[in-house]
Design a protein around this motif. Sequence first.
Motif, PDB file in Angstrom:
ATOM      1  N   ASN A 179      42.345  35.995  36.473  1.00 63.06           N
ATOM      2  CA  ASN A 179      43.494  35.637  37.320  1.00 63.06           C
ATOM      3  C   ASN A 179      43.348  34.229  37.899  1.00 63.06           C
ATOM      4  O   ASN A 179      43.484  34.017  39.110  1.00 63.06           O
ATOM      5  CB  ASN A 179      43.668  36.666  38.448  1.00 63.06           C
ATOM      6  N   ASP A 180      43.026  33.279  37.040  1.00 64.20           N
ATOM      7  CA  ASP A 180      42.875  31.860  37.406  1.00 64.20           C
ATOM      8  C   ASP A 180      41.644  31.574  38.275  1.00 64.20           C
ATOM      9  O   ASP A 180      41.480  30.461  38.763  1.00 64.20           O
ATOM     10  CB  ASP A 180      44.131  31.333  38.129  1.00 64.20           C
ATOM     11  N   GLU A 181      40.779  32.577  38.461  1.00 63.17           N
ATOM     12  CA  GLU A 181      39.549  32.380  39.229  1.00 63.17           C
ATOM     13  C   GLU A 181      38.364  32.354  38.268  1.00 63.17           C
ATOM     14  O   GLU A 181      38.165  33.294  37.495  1.00 63.17           O
ATOM     15  CB  GLU A 181      39.385  33.510  40.252  1.00 63.17           C
ATOM     16  N   LYS A 182      37.588  31.276  38.323  1.00 66.26           N
ATOM     17  CA  LYS A 182      36.503  31.075  37.370  1.00 66.26           C
ATOM     18  C   LYS A 182      35.238  31.843  37.753  1.00 66.26           C
ATOM     19  O   LYS A 182      34.922  32.009  38.927  1.00 66.26           O
ATOM     20  CB  LYS A 182      36.169  29.586  37.249  1.00 66.26           C
ATOM     21  N   ILE A 183      34.512  32.284  36.723  1.00 68.22           N
ATOM     22  CA  ILE A 183      33.183  32.877  36.893  1.00 68.22           C
ATOM     23  C   ILE A 183      32.199  31.906  36.256  1.00 68.22           C
ATOM     24  O   ILE A 183      32.324  31.569  35.073  1.00 68.22           O
ATOM     25  CB  ILE A 183      33.084  34.255  36.221  1.00 68.22           C
ATOM     26  N   SER A 184      31.230  31.461  37.016  1.00 63.16           N
ATOM     27  CA  SER A 184      30.311  30.425  36.547  1.00 63.16           C
ATOM     28  C   SER A 184      29.120  30.980  35.786  1.00 63.16           C
ATOM     29  O   SER A 184      28.800  32.170  35.867  1.00 63.16           O
ATOM     30  CB  SER A 184      29.793  29.610  37.740  1.00 63.16           C
ATOM     31  N   GLY A 185      28.455  30.080  35.092  1.00 63.35           N
ATOM     32  CA  GLY A 185      27.229  30.443  34.387  1.00 63.35           C
ATOM     33  C   GLY A 185      26.146  30.891  35.350  1.00 63.35           C
ATOM     34  O   GLY A 185      25.323  31.751  35.015  1.00 63.35           O
ATOM     35  N   ALA A 186      26.147  30.316  36.550  1.00 61.67           N
ATOM     36  CA  ALA A 186      25.158  30.707  37.564  1.00 61.67           C
ATOM     37  C   ALA A 186      25.335  32.172  37.950  1.00 61.67           C
ATOM     38  O   ALA A 186      24.358  32.918  38.082  1.00 61.67           O
ATOM     39  CB  ALA A 186      25.284  29.818  38.799  1.00 61.67           C
ATOM     40  N   GLU A 187      26.591  32.597  38.126  1.00 54.83           N
ATOM     41  CA  GLU A 187      26.875  34.002  38.441  1.00 54.83           C
ATOM     42  C   GLU A 187      26.475  34.900  37.274  1.00 54.83           C
ATOM     43  O   GLU A 187      25.907  35.977  37.461  1.00 54.83           O
ATOM     44  CB  GLU A 187      28.369  34.174  38.730  1.00 54.83           C
ATOM     45  N   LYS A 245      28.636  26.137  33.369  1.00 52.34           N
ATOM     46  CA  LYS A 245      29.606  26.576  32.362  1.00 52.34           C
ATOM     47  C   LYS A 245      30.505  27.689  32.917  1.00 52.34           C
ATOM     48  O   LYS A 245      30.050  28.532  33.677  1.00 52.34           O
ATOM     49  CB  LYS A 245      28.868  27.097  31.125  1.00 52.34           C
ATOM     50  N   THR A 246      31.770  27.666  32.549  1.00 53.29           N
ATOM     51  CA  THR A 246      32.685  28.746  32.916  1.00 53.29           C
ATOM     52  C   THR A 246      32.596  29.823  31.842  1.00 53.29           C
ATOM     53  O   THR A 246      32.898  29.572  30.682  1.00 53.29           O
ATOM     54  CB  THR A 246      34.135  28.241  33.015  1.00 53.29           C
ATOM     55  N   VAL A 247      32.136  31.001  32.241  1.00 56.99           N
ATOM     56  CA  VAL A 247      31.960  32.086  31.265  1.00 56.99           C
ATOM     57  C   VAL A 247      33.199  32.959  31.140  1.00 56.99           C
ATOM     58  O   VAL A 247      33.406  33.623  30.120  1.00 56.99           O
ATOM     59  CB  VAL A 247      30.733  32.959  31.617  1.00 56.99           C
ATOM     60  N   ALA A 248      34.026  32.969  32.173  1.00 54.88           N
ATOM     61  CA  ALA A 248      35.260  33.767  32.139  1.00 54.88           C
ATOM     62  C   ALA A 248      36.201  33.295  33.243  1.00 54.88           C
ATOM     63  O   ALA A 248      35.770  32.705  34.238  1.00 54.88           O
ATOM     64  CB  ALA A 248      34.950  35.247  32.317  1.00 54.88           C
ATOM     65  N   ILE A 249      37.492  33.562  33.033  1.00 55.67           N
ATOM     66  CA  ILE A 249      38.500  33.265  34.060  1.00 55.67           C
ATOM     67  C   ILE A 249      39.285  34.543  34.304  1.00 55.67           C
ATOM     68  O   ILE A 249      39.838  35.141  33.381  1.00 55.67           O
ATOM     69  CB  ILE A 249      39.452  32.140  33.615  1.00 55.67           C
ATOM     70  N   VAL A 292      42.608  38.082  31.941  1.00 52.85           N
ATOM     71  CA  VAL A 292      41.164  37.899  31.777  1.00 52.85           C
ATOM     72  C   VAL A 292      40.908  37.093  30.513  1.00 52.85           C
ATOM     73  O   VAL A 292      41.304  37.484  29.423  1.00 52.85           O
ATOM     74  CB  VAL A 292      40.429  39.256  31.693  1.00 52.85           C
ATOM     75  N   ASP A 293      40.220  35.962  30.682  1.00 56.72           N
ATOM     76  CA  ASP A 293      39.925  35.069  29.558  1.00 56.72           C
ATOM     77  C   ASP A 293      38.406  34.870  29.473  1.00 56.72           C
ATOM     78  O   ASP A 293      37.812  34.210  30.324  1.00 56.72           O
ATOM     79  CB  ASP A 293      40.629  33.731  29.773  1.00 56.72           C
ATOM     80  N   ILE A 294      37.772  35.485  28.465  1.00 59.60           N
ATOM     81  CA  ILE A 294      36.329  35.352  28.259  1.00 59.60           C
ATOM     82  C   ILE A 294      36.039  34.058  27.496  1.00 59.60           C
ATOM     83  O   ILE A 294      36.641  33.806  26.451  1.00 59.60           O
ATOM     84  CB  ILE A 294      35.750  36.548  27.484  1.00 59.60           C
ATOM     85  N   LYS A 295      35.102  33.267  27.993  1.00 59.88           N
ATOM     86  CA  LYS A 295      34.845  31.942  27.416  1.00 59.88           C
ATOM     87  C   LYS A 295      33.555  31.848  26.612  1.00 59.88           C
ATOM     88  O   LYS A 295      33.255  30.799  26.032  1.00 59.88           O
ATOM     89  CB  LYS A 295      34.801  30.900  28.552  1.00 59.88           C
TER      90      LYS A 295
END
Length: 258
Positions: free
Chosen positions: A75-83, A69-73, A254-257
């Motif tokens: 500057n167009d760079e995704k942060i994954s659920g694993a992170e 799952k993408t938890v946040a983006i 910053v986009d929190i998902k």
Amino acid sequence: MKKLLYPIIIGLLAVVLTACGSNDEADKKNDEKETKTTEKETAKATEEQQKQMEEMQKKLDKQKVDEKKTVAIVNDEKISGAEYNTVLSTTQMQMQQFGQDPTTKEGAKQIKEQTLNSLVGQKLLLQAADKKGYTASKAEIEKQLAEIKKQYESEAKFKEAMKQAGLNTKTLNAQIAENIPYTKYVEKEINVEEATDEEIQKYYDKVAEQAKTSGQKVQKLEEMKPQIKEQLEQQKKQEQLVKHVEELKKNAKVDIKI
């Protein structure tokens, strides 16, 4: 951002190392108590403790998200659920070490916010480090990995610590590779003034007063000065880092998902 940022791998392993050290102390105390209790009582207490730990772990695991799952983006760079899950585990351990319950409604909310703030801050700093041209060589990665391993008595204990931190060899190497340019950037770009004698004296007086109140022996200022100086400058660095991240946020998307 009230609370920042665990430097990616340094903070993570510091928590694990502290946890391991705490367990060693607990084991020593338990050994002393076992001499005064029967084997049956000891077995029952151990079984109850194990059960409580398993129940707590189940509650902690429920706070994790899907690894894909993408938890946040940022500057167009995704942060994954694993992170997210990796930093979440670290945050949970830190809260427990301070005697707080991370499974309460308020605790869960605080952990989620702190984990997301940490991840977003790390991502912004890594992006800034990349723009400045800070990198990690293969030799630097291998050297830091070796230094981390040296802190453990055996390969088995090292692997157990990695397991507790939710890491495997691949993710550990990846985080070391990120941590090196992150560290270079912070050391070179975040500058603070040296702690003054006045600041050191003020801090020492406070510590000395607390020690006297609790009936503890007070060390001389000369003995504590290097340690106090380092601690004060680390605090200043952290404060500047928080301000720096806030500045980076102003120009970031910053986009929190979650």
